[in-house]
Enzyme design. Structure first.
Site, PDB file in Angstrom:
ATOM      1  CB  ILE A  22      -0.845   0.034   1.124  1.00 56.51           C
ATOM      2  CG1 ILE A  22      -1.811  -1.175   1.243  1.00 56.51           C
ATOM      3  CG2 ILE A  22      -1.674   1.219   1.256  1.00 56.51           C
ATOM      4  CD1 ILE A  22      -2.703  -1.325   2.433  1.00 56.51           C
ATOM      5  N   GLY A  25       6.242   4.005   4.711  1.00 55.96           N
ATOM      6  CA  GLY A  25       6.350   5.207   5.738  1.00 55.96           C
ATOM      7  C   GLY A  25       7.999   5.285   6.301  1.00 55.96           C
ATOM      8  N   GLY A  28       8.494   1.714   8.276  1.00 55.71           N
ATOM      9  CA  GLY A  28       7.870   0.320   7.748  1.00 55.71           C
ATOM     10  C   GLY A  28       7.015   0.459   6.486  1.00 55.71           C
ATOM     11  CE  LYS A  44       2.995   1.457   9.831  1.00 61.17           C
ATOM     12  NZ  LYS A  44       2.813   2.677  10.619  1.00 61.17           N
ATOM     13  CG  ASP A 142       4.127  12.443  12.443  1.00 61.69           C
ATOM     14  OD1 ASP A 142       4.280  13.539  11.957  1.00 61.69           O
ATOM     15  OD2 ASP A 142       4.650  11.363  11.990  1.00 61.69           O
TER      16      ASP A 142
HETATM   17  N1  LIG Z   1      -4.378   0.662   8.268  1.00 56.81           N
HETATM   18  C1  LIG Z   1      -4.048   1.153   7.203  1.00 56.81           C
HETATM   19  N2  LIG Z   1      -4.769   0.799   5.934  1.00 56.81           N
HETATM   20  C2  LIG Z   1      -4.418   1.232   4.897  1.00 56.81           C
HETATM   21  N3  LIG Z   1      -3.428   1.915   4.446  1.00 56.81           N
HETATM   22  C3  LIG Z   1      -2.474   2.332   5.399  1.00 56.81           C
HETATM   23  C4  LIG Z   1      -2.926   1.871   6.840  1.00 56.81           C
HETATM   24  N4  LIG Z   1      -1.675   2.245   7.621  1.00 56.81           N
HETATM   25  C5  LIG Z   1      -1.086   2.971   6.908  1.00 56.81           C
HETATM   26  N5  LIG Z   1      -1.326   2.999   5.594  1.00 56.81           N
HETATM   27  C6  LIG Z   1      -0.954   3.370   4.459  1.00 56.81           C
HETATM   28  O1  LIG Z   1       0.480   3.042   4.473  1.00 56.81           O
HETATM   29  C7  LIG Z   1       1.555   3.873   3.889  1.00 56.81           C
HETATM   30  C8  LIG Z   1       2.692   4.096   4.867  1.00 56.81           C
HETATM   31  O2  LIG Z   1       1.948   4.350   6.545  1.00 56.81           O
HETATM   32  P1  LIG Z   1       2.866   4.621   7.705  1.00 56.81           P
HETATM   33  O3  LIG Z   1       1.989   4.794   8.773  1.00 56.81           O
HETATM   34  O4  LIG Z   1       4.088   3.715   7.789  1.00 56.81           O
HETATM   35  O5  LIG Z   1       3.698   5.933   7.176  1.00 56.81           O
HETATM   36  P2  LIG Z   1       3.370   7.425   6.824  1.00 56.81           P
HETATM   37  O6  LIG Z   1       2.412   7.862   7.713  1.00 56.81           O
HETATM   38  O7  LIG Z   1       3.167   7.553   5.124  1.00 56.81           O
HETATM   39  O8  LIG Z   1       4.659   7.946   6.941  1.00 56.81           O
HETATM   40  P3  LIG Z   1       5.689   8.478   8.247  1.00 56.81           P
HETATM   41  O9  LIG Z   1       5.664   7.089   8.943  1.00 56.81           O
HETATM   42  O10 LIG Z   1       6.856   8.807   7.558  1.00 56.81           O
HETATM   43  O11 LIG Z   1       4.967   9.379   8.967  1.00 56.81           O
HETATM   44  C9  LIG Z   1       0.689   5.340   3.732  1.00 56.81           C
HETATM   45  O12 LIG Z   1       0.599   5.514   2.496  1.00 56.81           O
HETATM   46  C10 LIG Z   1      -0.476   5.116   4.712  1.00 56.81           C
HETATM   47  O13 LIG Z   1      -1.649   5.789   4.134  1.00 56.81           O
END
Ligand SMILES: Nc1ncnc2c1ncn2[C@@H]1O[C@H](COP(=O)(O)OP(=O)(O)OP(=O)(O)O)[C@@H](O)[C@H]1O
Length: 358
Positions: A22, A25, A28, A44, A142
């Site tokens: 998906i 981040g 992860g 994740k 955040d």
């Molecule tokens: N529960 C979920 N369902 C669908 N997509 C998700 C979910 N959690 C995270 N994502 C998506 O996965 C990606 C990575 O998410 P993550 O929370 O690891 O990092 P981030 O918010 O993009 O960045 P950072 O950790 O640098 O703030 C993002 O595109 C986020 O929208």
């Protein structure tokens, strides 16, 4: 909280295939998984490579914070974890299939309607209140549009607890300031300045982003910071210049949006103690229209003015009819007189007059 078998998660993501990725981040990568019972989940997994150790600690922190929380409709729901000797811990959460607020505002070609924007803002505020009033108290650190995700019904939920701190945790006092540029409270300069008001600042930036459709930091514009750009406009009451130009703001939404901009301005104020509200106060302001200062001031004056004008007209009409009544009595026109004295004709005429001026 469930303990998932690592092999089940491997199978559910077709061995963490790129087709199931998906997004990535800072701590992860998130994959879409289909469990044995066909349940859709988001998994994740820490990234491999030189940053893996840092990623792991953020992921551990996220698991620690999320597992300490009760379920809330506006906070991402942690379903469970999995442990693998080679890959470390994995986090399994509910799948949010409709992407992030960041994408909805800045990537999608169908920007959200104004009532939807208000709904999103209210739901995020509720999520933050849940964290700030919970036991233990959680500071997210955040809050940003990329961390607000939409479920299948387009309800928003706050996600990504990698930087969150549990206030009861003795470690929390020594956490170095952290967050995302553009959303990070400029008052949060040392570990001792950590407070719930840091989240309120970030929430204020998200509010400005929701209303303007502009990014928190946009290097192609001057000033690049949304706060620096919006605050002078709010002070000068140039509201229409702030509102997202892609979608017309209906008249009935104007007072609400004006009111939300006033809340946003208070949230991003550098006067943390006196001006910046708590999230409980933000919700009271958002939910109670009687405290909508801007919303109330103008309609009250308008309606008072209107009532005075109508009252004057009614008095004028009544005295005109009174004069006609006297004249009719003098001329012996009992038919007209009986109607006038019974007040029926008077009432009919007054109502017609009021209706014609509505
Ligand atoms: N529960 C979920 N369902 C669908 N997509 C998700 C979910 N959690 C995270 N994502 C998506 O996965 C990606 C990575 O998410 P993550 O929370 O690891 O990092 P981030 O918010 O993009 O960045 P950072 O950790 O640098 O703030 C993002 O595109 C986020 O929208």
């Amino acid at each position: 909280m469930e303990k998932y078998d690592y092999e089940e998660l491997v199978n559910s993501t077709q061995s963490f295939s790129p087709a199931r990725l998906i997004g990535r981040g800072s701590h992860g990568s998130v994959y879409k998984g289909v469990l044995k019972d066909n349940k859709l989940v988001a998994i994740k997994k820490p990234t491999r490579g030189p940053e893996a150790l840092h990623d792991k600690s953020k992921l551990d922190n996220e698991i620690g914070v999320l597992s300490s929380l009760r379920e809330n409709p506006h906070v991402i729901n942690l379903l469970g974890t999995s442990q693998d000797s080679a890959n470390g811990k994995l986090l399994v959460m509910e799948l949010m299939p409709n992407g992030s607020l960041h994408d909805l505002l800045h990537v999608s070609t169908a920007p959200p309607t104004w009532p939807k924007r208000v709904e999103i803002a209210t739901q995020i505020a509720r999520a933050v209140r849940f964290l700030h009033e919970g036991k233990p108290l959680v500071i997210h650190r955040d809050i940003k549009s990329a961390n607000i995700l939409f479920d299948s019904n387009w309800n928003s939920k706050l996600a990504d607890f990698g930087l969150a701190v549990l206030q009861l945790d003795s470690q929390s006092q020594v956490s170095q300031p952290a967050g995302t540029i553009g959303y990070l409270d400029p008052c949060y300069t040392t570990p001792s300045k950590l407070s719930t008001k840091n989240d309120v600042f970030s929430f204020g930036v998200v509010l400005l982003e929701i209303i303007s459709g502009r990014k928190a930091i946009d290097m192609s514009r001057v000033p690049s910071s949304i706060v620096e750009w919006a605050i002078p406009l709010i002070k000068d009451r140039r509201i229409s210049e702030i509102c997202d130009p892609r979608i017309a703001l209906p008249a009935f939404m104007k007072p609400t949006i004006r009111h939300m901009l006033c809340i946003a301005a208070r949230c991003v104020s550098s006067n943390e103690d006196q001006v910046r509200p708590s999230v409980a106060e933000i919700i009271t302001l958002m939910e109670n229209p009687l405290i909508h200062h801007d919303r109330v001031r103008f309609p009250i004056w308008k309606s008072l003015l209107r009532r005075m004008v109508l009252l004057k007209r009614r008095r004028k009409l009544a005295s005109r009819l009174q004069a006609r009544s006297c004249a009719a009595t003098k001329q012996g026109d009992h038919h007209v007189h009986s109607h006038l004295s019974s007040g029926r004709l008077l009432l009919k005429e007054v109502l017609a007059d009021v209706r014609s001026h509505k």
